[in-house]
Design an enzyme around this catalytic site. Structure first.
Site, short mmCIF file in Angstrom:
data_model
loop_
_atom_site.label_atom_id
_atom_site.label_comp_id
_atom_site.label_asym_id
_atom_site.label_seq_id
_atom_site.Cartn_x
_atom_site.Cartn_y
_atom_site.Cartn_z
N GLU A 43 35.59 42.58 38.55
CA GLU A 43 35.93 43.27 37.25
C GLU A 43 34.52 43.55 36.58
O GLU A 43 34.67 43.46 35.14
CB GLU A 43 37.19 42.39 36.42
CG GLU A 43 38.16 42.68 37.15
CD GLU A 43 39.42 42.14 36.23
OE1 GLU A 43 39.29 41.59 35.10
OE2 GLU A 43 40.61 42.54 36.58
C1 BMA Z 1 42.40 39.58 36.30
C2 BMA Z 1 41.38 38.36 37.21
C3 BMA Z 1 41.25 37.22 36.34
C4 BMA Z 1 42.55 36.82 35.29
C5 BMA Z 1 43.43 37.90 35.59
C6 BMA Z 1 44.69 37.44 34.70
O1 BMA Z 1 41.83 40.68 36.10
O2 BMA Z 1 40.35 39.14 37.65
O3 BMA Z 1 40.05 37.41 35.64
O4 BMA Z 1 42.88 35.79 35.25
O5 BMA Z 1 43.15 39.28 35.55
O6 BMA Z 1 44.38 38.02 33.31
#
Ligand code: BMA
Length: 853
Positions: A444
């Site tokens: 991300e």
């Molecule tokens: C995502 C993951 C984590 C996170 C999850 C829940 O996008 O990559 O970084 O824990 O969402 O929010």
């Protein structure tokens, strides 16, 4: 100090001195001999060592996480004594650390021999001269507070924009598991310590690397193994050295070759395996594992052997232009694989507490659940060897992120060198595993850029520009890591980030992978439309659910706190706005509850439904020209006892969604659903009619025939309101989707009813699916008359009226063939139970609306 092991037959052979015992530790500032406490064994983390010495309460219980905060703000020193081993004259003595967490100053006899600032790097320090000088030496390692160091480094780089989701943004400056700074599912526990094994290696000659590249002929009749060994310590006389290569299966040699050591201490050869047994993901064939070994031989004497267990397979990430955009799916040995599976986080806040058996138990869970892929998420660690071994043996594909997560990472020269060394070391360690399907640059990080408006010009390919921009880490993901991957693991596809879309916005549904968080986060869409929100490969999506009651009871200390909104339960949920989001999805869909057990069931039912709507719809799209290549739920596991998106909790207790997922990912799965209508937008004005459709997905590689039926069962009375639909002898498209039937639900003339589908192959019932009027909260559930009859290790389940989400108790040591089932009249379901002992009480169960009776 440990014993010397290894074959003592020849003084030049490699000997190992294990260093796991005989350590003690103290807070660096504390003085005097009394300050030292014993360490049970290393690898360890300071928190566990403090717990063992009764100086820290278990941070997983109650609010103890807060009481543990001081640990991460201090420096810690570990020490042991190294005794002089018996060293042949020409031999080297190397002190090896497979991992130090993180800012480590290593001193031998008071002299600094190593400084490290990257948890992911292994180290080898030549101590030959020092160790020979005295009979014993004091070895000390000081670990500085990573939390404070990170802040310091961040301050030294005002030119960089430290922006992130989750944790303190200074974490971006440090090569340490990012979740130690806390995440939206995990506590802040800043570990420190010797987190991977330490040992002495004594040798004159050593094989330092073995690279195995495999190619498979088009007709699969021949596997060619190109093996390259690197040998160190040959003191300039390579003529005496031979590298003896070998490939074997179950101890039997299939092919071998002995070659002279060439330039730069390298030797390579080709080995051939005719009619190879190819490695396949489970459900598609065997997981045969061959062993490739190389032995360094001098004057007929074997000095060192290194082996890699490999699978013979080829893997491709298929990205073809098509009518939906550009495909994104995996092809193993020419078979297209729909990758239903999960994302993986580090499975403990204290990594050194995870045994190989626990890794194996986690991966074993995936197999009966029909999951094919696990994604090692970038905010954790390059996993333990035992993790990849289990995936190899059980046929689970691995999506491996590099360790960057949710941030704008800095690229000052020293950190780039460290990242390159880290990437080389870890790719070399894991590249031979047949489970490894893809290497991805980060988690991300492109999305973080987009979310704060730090746009970048994708067309600008000048790396110097990238490094000077607000997004310097583009250099890491689009230059450094692909370069390392191509050199070290040329057979494994590389992908810049998860998600990434070839320069388009990372949420583009037509190209690349996608993290679909507009259910739960983002715009908080209804999960009933999950399928319409997907992209070419949905590498993250999820819904939170409470863990099992037994798990909750491990951390709630007072009986009076056993209610859904208690402070301690809220504390054990780290997600932004979790109270509101759980409430939203509950209130929108079900009649809510206040009793803890009922509330747990409701949150788990919502998770079950949400994930089912996602996986079921996306798998159907697989058959539509590979529109969707896979879906990985966020997340399989937890690192402590908590409420999170996990489908199995910290103590490996399955949540109901685990079973729902397994059903829709079954090799042959029937699907039925009526068209969605958004009840809150139309203010309860139901459409007069809703279309329904019936389909079957099959991952069988040949066409098979099946019989399918749909019954229309009144929710209130349990009677069938109209003639059932029966389709016999349907030919199911191989590795695809077959559309079977469609019709209309008449909301004016017909009472609310369940569409109940079943499928038989060769006369055997292999699957069911039910579609319910939405939302469930508008339905009445009196007098279900559910019966669960226990007959040996079977439970026979019947009901007189439709039942939603009947969940069985998850008891320690018990395995259920199914749970979280919908039951309709005249369709007895048989659940097989493994592990229940005679005389044990029957498993408890509940279902939606059970309390109303
Ligand atoms: C995502 C993951 C984590 C996170 C999850 C829940 O996008 O990559 O970084 O824990 O969402 O929010």
């Amino acid at each position: 100090m440990g014993d010397i092991s290894g074959d003592m037959a020849h003084p030049a052979q490699v000997k190992i001195v294990d260093l796991s015992l005989g350590w003690s530790f103290k807070q660096t500032d504390d003085v005097g001999e009394n300050a030292w406490s014993p360490v049970k064994r290393i690898p360890s983390t300071v928190h566990q060592d403090l717990i063992d010495s009764k100086r820290l309460e278990d941070p997983f219980i109650g609010f103890n996480e807060v009481k543990a905060e001081w640990v991460g703000l201090k420096s810690w020193t570990y020490r042991t004594t190294l005794t002089r081993p018996n060293v042949p004259l020409s031999a080297k003595v190397i002190l090896v650390f497979d991992g130090l967490d993180t800012f480590a100053h290593v001193k031998l006899g008071g002299r600094t021999i190593l400084e490290s600032d990257n948890m992911f790097l292994p180290h080898r320090v030549d101590i030959t001269e020092v160790i020979k000088s005295k009979a014993s030496h004091d070895l000390q390692i000081e670990f500085e507070s990573a939390f404070l160091k990170a802040r310091g480094i961040k301050d030294q780089h005002p030119e960089h924009k430290f922006i992130c989701f989750n944790g303190d943004s200074a974490r971006l400056a440090v090569r340490k598991a990012q979740y130690h700074w806390g995440w939206d599912w995990g506590p802040v526990l800043m570990c420190a310590g010797i987190w991977r094994p330490a040992r002495l290696e004594i040798y004159t000659i050593r094989i330092s690397d073995l690279k195995v590249d495999i190619s498979i002929s088009d007709d699969h009749k021949l596997a060619t193994i190109h093996a390259t060994a690197e040998i160190e310590g040959h003191d300039g006389s390579p003529a005496h050295l031979l590298a003896d290569f070998n490939i074997s299966l179950d101890g039997k040699t299939i092919s071998s070759g002995c070659v002279k050591l060439g330039q730069h201490g390298k030797a390579s050869t080709h080995l051939e395996v005719p009619n190879p047994e190819l490695w396949m993901p489970h459900g598609y064939g065997k997981q045969t594992l061959y062993t490739v070994s190389v032995t360094a031989v001098s004057d007929g004497m074997p000095l060192h052997t290194v082996s890699r267990r490999v699978g013979l397979r080829k893997i491709r990430l298929v990205q073809d232009n098509d009518s939906h955009g550009k495909s994104f799916y995996f092809r193993v040995n020419d078979v297209d694989i729909f990758c239903g599976g999960s994302c993986w986080i580090p499975t403990d806040s204290f990594l050194t507490n995870v045994t190989p058996e626990r890794y194996r138990a986690w991966i074993e869970l995936m197999v009966p659940a029909n999951q094919k892929m696990i994604r090692v998420w970038g905010g954790g660690i390059y996993e333990h060897d035992a993790f990849y071994d289990a995936c190899d043996e059980l046929g689970i594909l691995v999506w491996q992120d590099f360790m960057f997560g949710c941030g704008n990472y800095p690229c000052f020269p020293a950190i780039l060198d460290s990242i390159e060394a880290e990437a080389v070391a870890n790719v070399r360690r894991i590249r031979h595993h047949p489970c490894l399907a893809i290497l991805a640059g980060n988690n991300e990080d492109y999305q973080v850029q987009e979310s704060v408006g730090l746009t970048y010009d994708y067309e600008d390919k000048n790396e110097e520009h990238w490094l000077k921009s607000d997004f310097p880490a583009r250099y890491i993901y689009e230059s450094l890591l692909p370069r390392v991957s191509a050199a070290e693991a040329p057979g494994i596809p590389y992908w810049p980030g998860s998600p990434w879309s070839h320069g388009k916005v990372s949420s583009d549904p037509t190209v690349g992978d996608m993290h679909q968080w507009n259910v739960w986060h983002g715009t908080q869409e209804k999960y009933q439309i999950f399928d319409s929100l997907g992209g070419r490969f949905n590498s993250e999506f999820g819904m939170e659910a409470f863990p099992h009651i037994a798990t909750i009871k491990t951390f709630v200390e007072k009986e009076e706190d056993l209610y859904p909104q208690s402070h301690v339960l809220d504390f054990h949920n780290k997600a932004d706005g979790h109270e509101r989001r759980i409430a939203t999805y509950l209130v929108e869909n079900v009649r809510t509850a206040t009793r803890l057990e009922a509330y747990i069931h409701l949150t788990q039912l919502i998770q079950c439904e949400a994930l089912m709507y996602g996986y079921r719809g996306w798998r159907k799209q697989w058959g539509d020209g590979r529109h969707c290549g896979g879906a990985l739920v966020w997340q399989l596991n937890d690192c402590w006892p908590t409420t999170s998106w996990s489908i199995v909790d910290y103590y490996l207790r399955r949540k109901p969604a685990y079973y729902a997922m397994a059903r829709v990912l079954a090799p042959v799965a029937v699907g039925i659903r009526r068209a969605h209508h958004d009840w809150s937008v139309t203010h309860a004005r139901e459409p007069k009619t809703q279309d329904w459709e019936l389909w079957v997905v099959s991952s069988r590689l040949t066409e098979i025939t099946a019989d399918v039926e749909v019954r229309f069962v009144s929710v209130r009375t349990g009677r069938e309101i109209k003639e059932k639909v029966v389709k016999q002898g349907i030919r199911l498209i191989a590795n695809g989707t077959t559309h079977v039937s469609k019709g209309k639900v008449d909301n004016v003339q017909e009472e609310p009813h369940v569409l109940a589908a079943r499928i038989w192959v060769d006369g055997k019932l292999v699957g069911r699916d039910t579609d319910w009027p939405q939302p469930l909260k508008y339905l009445q559930f009196p007098d279900r008359n559910v019966k669960v009859e226990v007959l040996g290790d079977e439970m026979h389940v019947t009901a007189e009226r439709p039942v939603k989400c009947l969940v069985f108790e998850e008891r320690e040591g018990c395995h259920l063939s199914d749970s979280a089932i919908d039951v309709v009249p005249n369709d007895k379901q048989i659940i097989h139970v493994r592990g229940l002992k005679t005389g044990d009480p029957a498993l408890d169960w509940t279902y939606l609306g059970a309390g109303e009776q």
